[in-house]
Motif scaffolding. Structure first.
Motif, PDB file in Angstrom:
ATOM      1  N   ASN A 542       0.853  -1.195   0.000  1.00 21.94           N
ATOM      2  CA  ASN A 542       0.000   0.000   0.000  1.00 21.94           C
ATOM      3  C   ASN A 542       0.886   1.241   0.000  1.00 21.94           C
ATOM      4  O   ASN A 542       0.932   1.996   0.980  1.00 21.94           O
ATOM      5  N   PRO A 543       1.602   1.493  -1.077  1.00 24.66           N
ATOM      6  CA  PRO A 543       2.614   2.562  -1.078  1.00 24.66           C
ATOM      7  C   PRO A 543       2.033   3.957  -0.930  1.00 24.66           C
ATOM      8  O   PRO A 543       2.694   4.860  -0.415  1.00 24.66           O
ATOM      9  N   ALA A 544       0.807   4.171  -1.400  1.00 26.47           N
ATOM     10  CA  ALA A 544       0.240   5.520  -1.398  1.00 26.47           C
ATOM     11  C   ALA A 544       0.081   6.085   0.007  1.00 26.47           C
ATOM     12  O   ALA A 544       0.064   7.310   0.189  1.00 26.47           O
ATOM     13  N   VAL A 545      -0.039   5.207   1.015  1.00 25.63           N
ATOM     14  CA  VAL A 545      -0.253   5.669   2.387  1.00 25.63           C
ATOM     15  C   VAL A 545       0.921   6.509   2.876  1.00 25.63           C
ATOM     16  O   VAL A 545       0.739   7.483   3.605  1.00 25.63           O
ATOM     17  N   SER A 546       2.133   6.149   2.468  1.00 27.90           N
ATOM     18  CA  SER A 546       3.322   6.833   2.988  1.00 27.90           C
ATOM     19  C   SER A 546       3.977   7.752   1.966  1.00 27.90           C
ATOM     20  O   SER A 546       5.051   8.291   2.231  1.00 27.90           O
ATOM     21  N   LEU A 547       3.357   7.947   0.820  1.00 34.14           N
ATOM     22  CA  LEU A 547       3.918   8.817  -0.205  1.00 34.14           C
ATOM     23  C   LEU A 547       2.927   9.941  -0.489  1.00 34.14           C
ATOM     24  O   LEU A 547       1.734   9.688  -0.711  1.00 34.14           O
ATOM     25  N   GLY A 548       3.411  11.177  -0.491  1.00 35.40           N
ATOM     26  CA  GLY A 548       2.530  12.317  -0.686  1.00 35.40           C
ATOM     27  C   GLY A 548       2.763  13.000  -2.022  1.00 35.40           C
ATOM     28  O   GLY A 548       3.852  13.523  -2.283  1.00 35.40           O
ATOM     29  N   PHE A 549       1.737  13.002  -2.869  1.00 32.31           N
ATOM     30  CA  PHE A 549       1.845  13.642  -4.178  1.00 32.31           C
ATOM     31  C   PHE A 549       1.546  15.129  -4.073  1.00 32.31           C
ATOM     32  O   PHE A 549       0.624  15.542  -3.353  1.00 32.31           O
ATOM     33  N   THR A 550       2.315  15.939  -4.812  1.00 36.12           N
ATOM     34  CA  THR A 550       2.123  17.384  -4.825  1.00 36.12           C
ATOM     35  C   THR A 550       2.058  17.885  -6.266  1.00 36.12           C
ATOM     36  O   THR A 550       2.945  17.575  -7.073  1.00 36.12           O
ATOM     37  N   GLN A 551       1.033  18.637  -6.591  1.00 39.87           N
ATOM     38  CA  GLN A 551       0.900  19.260  -7.911  1.00 39.87           C
ATOM     39  C   GLN A 551       1.456  20.674  -7.817  1.00 39.87           C
ATOM     40  O   GLN A 551       0.996  21.492  -7.015  1.00 39.87           O
TER      41      GLN A 551
END
Length: 813
Positions: A542-551
Motif C-alpha cells: 500500500n505505497p500511497a499511504v506513505s507517499l505524498g503527491f504534490t501538484q
C-alpha cells in the motif's frame, strides 16, 4: 484516408499524414527545443558525416545510415512544427534522393549498396510525400521496390537488413494501398522470408540462441523488429504473427526490464541490474514500433507501454535544452563521469550528456522521437472517425464523417489527470471519437458537454459515436494511482499514472569537452551534490499511504529540473553501505529489501524520471531484513530473474537451465541477491564451452558489473585448461588452488563447494573426496551465484542447473 486494400487484413486504426497533428503546450516546447538544439544545428555539429559532403547529397562522405537517420527525423520535425527553415533543410535531401534514381530503380549512393540504410530513406520519402504530396515519391518508391524484388534473390538481406526488414515491409504495404501493385505483396513476402525469424525469437524467448551472428541480441534490432510480426500479420493473418509482439515484450521485461518501461540493452540485451542501461536508439525505435503496432492490432496495452517509454526514457536521455544526449540511460545513475561501466559495448563517455555521447548513431536517430510521437498520438479509424491513441497537448486536423474536423487537446498530461477535447467543425457530422482508457486507471470518467458517459472500461479503447457539432467538448478524467513495480534485489520503482519517479539529486555539471564551434553544444560530466543512498519508508502492499503527491505549477518545460510540475514526498533513511561501485562510474546494486538503517528519518523528494540525469529509481525500502539463509533451491523457471540479478553477459533460462551465451564481454556472473550463507554447501550441474571456465560463486558481497567486481570465492572448471580452480576475489582475482582434471566441452559436471569456517572444499562429480581442500579466511558469509569467464567471447558458453545451497548442521566438520 487510405485503408488496407484486399487481401490485406483490415486494421482498426490508420496513420494520419505527417503534419495532421501539431504539438501544443509542453510537447511543443520539446519540439522547439529540438529545433533550436541538436536537430536544427546537426549539419554543423556533425559536418563530417551529414554536411554537404554526405554521399546522400552526392558527396564522398557518409553513405550508410547516419544521413538517412537524420533526414528521417528532420522531416518529421519540420512538418510537425510547420517550420520553414527545417523544411528547407529537409528539401535538399529529398530533392537529391528523388532526382538521382538509377535507370534500374537503384536508390541512394552508389558507394554503398547495403539494403539497410535505404529502409530508413524510403520511410523518410513516405513521410515527405504525405506532408507535401510530391508526385515524384510514389514513382521513385515503386521503381526502387521493383529493383528490390528483382535483386533480393541474388543479393539477399544480411546483418542489419535481416534484422530490420519490418520497416521496409511497412513502407511497401503503404505504397500497395495507394497503387494496388501486387508485386509489392510479393516483395513483402520475400522480405519476410529473408528476415530473421522474429516471431520465433519473441515467442520462445530465443534472443540468445537464434542464428550465428549478434543481430538478434542487439537491442536496437530487438526494439525495431517489434513491429515486424504485426506488419506481416496484415498479409498472413496467422495467430503467431498476432501474438509475437506481446509475448516477446513480456519475455524481455520479465528478464531485462528497467524501471522506465523498456528492457536493457548496452548494446546487447543485458539483464536486470539497476545500473544496466538502454541505448537511446532503442528507445526511439521501441516508440516507433509500438506506434505502428497499436494501429494494426488495436491493442491499448501497447499504447500504455508507449507512453511510459516516451514520458520517461526519452526525456531522460536528452538534456533539458536538447543540446546533448546520453547514449545509455540507467535506472540508477548517481554519477556521470568518463570511464568504463563493464557493459557489453562500453564507451567512456556513454553516460556523459553531450552531442557525441557513445557511438555515433543515436545522435542521428533520436531526431524522430518526439515528432513521431506527436504524429502518432492520433489516428483515423477505419469507420470514418478519429482515435486518440496517446495523450498530450496537441491539435489534430483531419477528415472525419466526411468533413474536415479540428480537435484541440488541452491538457498538461501526464503532469495532470484531465484531458479536455474541443471540436471545431463547420457543419455537424456523425463519426466515432475513440479514446484510450489506460490499464493503470481504475476510475476513469468521460463526459460530453458535461454529460457522463457509461461503460468506461479500464484497458480499452472507448468509442463515442454521435453527431458532433462545433464547440462540443469532451472531458476525460484519468485518476492516477501511486503504484510500485518490483525490481532487482526486491527494490521498488514508484509510478503514478505513466510517470516513473526518481530521487531528486543535486547535480553539479562540469564541461568535459567544450564545443569547438562555440555554439553551446558542450559535453559534461555530472557529480552528485546531495546524498542519494536512501531506502524509502513504505509498505509495498500500500505505497500511497506513505507517499505524498504534490501538484506544482506547470512550466513550459516540465523536464527542466529547475521548473518541476509534480513531485512525490517520501520519508527515508540513508543506507551507509550502499555506495559508489568498484569502477567509480556507477553505484552498487541497492541493498536487498527490506533493508535496515539506524540513520535519521528524512523527507526526500521524488521527481519525474525524465527531469534529471542523476537518479535513483529502483529504491530499497526499510524494514527488518529477510534473507534466505537455511536453504535455497533454484530451478531457473520463468520467474528466475525475480531472485537473481545479472552482472554483465547474455543470459538465458530455458528447460530449468541457466545459460550464458557468446559475446558475454569476457565474462559475467549472476547472483541470488537475497541469499546469505555462512557454513554451507553450494552445488549445481555445470557445463563449460571449449574455451574459458565456469563455476560457482559463494560468500559474495559488493557485486558490480564485471567478472571479478565483487568480494567472495569462486570455484570453476575448465575444459580448455583441463583443471579445477579455486580463487578469492576482491575486485581482483587471487588464485588459491588449481588441480588438473579433464573436462569435455559442453558436458554437465556436478560441482560442489563446501564452506565451513575457513575450511573450503571443492568436489567434482560423485567423488567422495574433494579435489581441492584448503584453509582461507578472507570471507565468512554472503550470497551464492554462478560465474563465467572467457577471453574468446564466441566460445564462452556455459550452463547451470539443479542449483542448491544449504547451511551445514551446527557443529559439522
Amino acid at each position: 484516408m487510405v485503408t488496407n486494400r484486399t487481401p490485406l487484413l483490415a486494421t482498426p486504426f490508420v496513420a494520419l499524414p505527417l503534419g495532421s497533428v501539431q504539438a501544443r503546450g509542453w510537447l511543443l516546447t520539446q519540439c522547439q527545443l529540438q529545433r533550436d538544439g541538436i536537430t536544427g544545428h546537426a549539419e554543423n555539429i556533425y559536418a563530417s558525416d551529414i554536411g554537404t559532403n554526405s554521399a546522400w547529397l552526392g558527396g564522398t562522405g557518409d553513405a550508410w545510415e547516419r544521413s538517412p537517420y537524420y533526414f528521417k527525423g528532420l522531416i518529421a520535425l519540420a512538418y510537425t512544427l510547420n517550420d520553414a527553415g527545417l523544411k528547407s533543410k529537409a528539401q535538399k535531401w529529398m530533392n537529391w534522393l528523388l532526382d538521382h534514381q538509377g535507370a534500374d530503380g537503384y536508390l541512394g549512393p552508389k558507394s554503398n549498396n547495403d539494403w539497410w540504410p535505404r529502409m530508413v530513406a524510403t520511410y523518410a520519402l513516405r513521410d515527405y510525400y504525405e506532408a507535401t504530396g510530391d508526385a515524384r515519391v510514389p514513382v521513385v518508391l515503386s521503381n526502387y521496390f521493383h529493383y528490390m524484388l528483382a535483386n533480393l534473390p541474388m543479393r539477399p538481406l544480411t546483418d542489419w537488413g535481416k534484422a530490420r526488414a519490418g520497416d521496409e515491409m511497412d513502407v511497401a504495404l503503404w505504397l500497395y494501398n495507394r497503387n494496388g501493385d501486387t508485386n509489392l505483396l510479393s516483395l513483402v513476402k520475400l522480405l519476410h522470408q529473408q528476415a530473421d525469424d522474429w516471431d520465433g525469437i519473441y515467442t520462445s524467448n530465443n534472443f540468445m540462441l537464434y542464428g550465428t551472428d549478434f543481430q538478434p541480441k542487439h537491442n536496437v534490432n530487438v526494439e525495431q523488429a517489434l513491429k515486424l510480426p504485426a506488419v506481416y500479420h496484415q498479409i498472413s493473418e496467422l495467430p503467431d504473427d498476432d501474438t509475437a509482439l506481446t509475448l516477446g515484450w513480456d519475455n524481455l521485461m520479465r528478464e531485462h526490464g528497467l524501471s522506465c518501461g523498456i528492457n536493457s540493452g548496452t548494446e546487447f540485451i543485458s539483464g536486470n541490474a539497476s545500473v544496466q542501461g538502454v541505448e537511446l536508439c532503442a528507445i526511439v525505435e521501441a516508440m516507433f514500433s509500438l506506434e505502428t503496432a497499436v494501429r494494426i492490432t488495436g491493442n491499448p496495452v501497447l499504447a500504455d507501454r508507449l507512453e511510459t517509454i516516451s514520458f520517461n526514457a526519452l526525456p531522460a536521455a536528452l538534456t533539458r535544452d536538447i543540446k546533448g544526449l546520453q547514449y545509455y540511460t540507467q535506472p540508477n545513475n548517481v554519477i556521470a563521469i568518463e570511464g568504463g561501466h563493464g557493459f557489453n559495448e562500453d564507451y567512456p563517455n556513454a553516460t556523459l550528456p553531450g552531442p557525441h555521447s557513445g557511438y555515433p548513431c543515436c545522435c542521428y536517430n533520436f531526431q524522430m522521437g518526439w515528432p513521431k510521437f506527436v504524429q502518432n498520438s492520433w489516428a483515423a479509424t477505419t469507420d470514418g472517425g478519429l482515435a486518440l491513441i496517446t495523450y498530450g497537448p496537441t491539435v489534430v486536423n483531419a477528415m472525419a464523417g466526411g468533413r474536415q474536423v479540428q480537435i484541440t487537446e488541452d491538457t498538461d498530461y501526464p503532469f495532470e489527470e484531465q484531458i479536455r477535447l474541443r471540436v471545431s467543425i463547420r457543419k455537424p457530422a456523425s463519426f466515432p471519437l475513440v479514446m484510450r482508457i489506460p490499464g493503470w486507471c481504475r476510475n476513469a470518467t468521460v463526459s460530453v458537454n458535461g454529460h457522463a458517459q457509461s461503460s468506461i472500461k479500464t484497458g480499452s479503447f472507448h468509442s463515442i459515436k454521435r453527431t458532433w457539432k462545433n464547440g462540443d467538448e469532451v472531458t476525460v478524467e484519468l485518476p492516477m494511482p501511486i503504484q510500485i513495480l518490483t525490481g532487482p534485489s526486491r527494490s521498488v520503482a514508484i509510478n503514478r499514472g505513466p510517470l516513473v519517479y526518481s530521487l531528486k539529486i543535486g547535480e553539479q555539471w562540469k564541461v568535459h569537452t567544450p564545443d569547438p564551434l562555440g555554439m553551446g553544444f558542450d559535453e559534461f560530466e555530472i557529480h552528485p551534490t546531495t546524498p542519494w543512498n536512501y531506502a524509502l519508508q513504505l509498505d509495498p502492499a500500500n505505497p500511497a499511504v506513505s507517499l505524498g503527491f504534490t501538484q506544482l505549477s506547470m512550466p513550459a518545460n516540465p523536464f527542466d529540473p529547475s521548473q518541476l510540475s509534480v513531485a512525490i514526498f517520501a520519508r527515508a533513511r540513508q543506507v551507509p553501505d550502499w555506495a559508489i561501485g568498484w569502477r567509480g562510474t556507477q553505484a552498487f546494486e541497492p541493498p536487498v529489501s527490506p533493508a535496515a538503517s539506524t540513520n535519521p528519518l528524512k523527507t526526500v523528494m521524488l521527481v519525474p524520471f525524465g527531469s534529471q540525469h542523476l537518479r535513483i529509481s529502483w529504491f530499497p525500502y526499510l524494514g527488518t531484513p529477510s534473507l534466505v539463509s537455511g536453504s535455497f533451491t533454484e530451478d531457473f523457471d520463468k520467474t528466475w530473474s525475480q531472485r537473481w540479478t545479472v552482472f554483465g553477459g547474455n543470459w538465458l533460462a530455458r528447460n530449468e537451465t541457466l545459460s550464458t551465451e557468446p559475446r558475454s564481454a569476457n565474462g559475467a556472473k549472476a547472483l541470488a541477491m537475497a541469499t546469505a550463507f555462512t557454513n554451507f554447501t553450494c552445488e549445481a550441474d555445470v557445463s563449460v564451452g571449449e574455451a574459458g571456465e565456469a563455476g560457482l560463486i559463494v560468500r559474495a558481497s559488493k557485486p558490480d558489473i564485471g567478472t571479478d567486481a565483487y568480494c567472495g570465492y569462486y570455484a570453476g572448471i575448465s575444459s580448455q585448461n583441463s583443471n579445477v580452480i579455486l580463487g578469492s576475489v576482491s575486485n581482483s582475482w587471487h588464485e588459491i588452488a588449481t588441480e588438473p582434471m579433464s573436462f569435455t566441452p559442453n558436458k554437465l559436471y556436478h560441482l560442489k563447494i563446501e564452506a565451513n569456517g575457513p575450511h573450503l572444499k571443492v568436489f567434482v562429480g560423485d567423488n567422495a573426496y574433494p579435489v581441492v581442500d584448503i584453509q582461507d579466511d578472507h570471507f565468512t558469509h554472503g550470497m551464492v551465484g554462478v560465474r563465467n569467464f572467457c577471453t574468446d567471447g564466441d566460445k564462452s558458453i556455459s550452463s547451470y542447473s539443479n542449483f542448491t545451497a544449504r547451511e551445514l548442521p551446527v557443529g559439522s566438520d
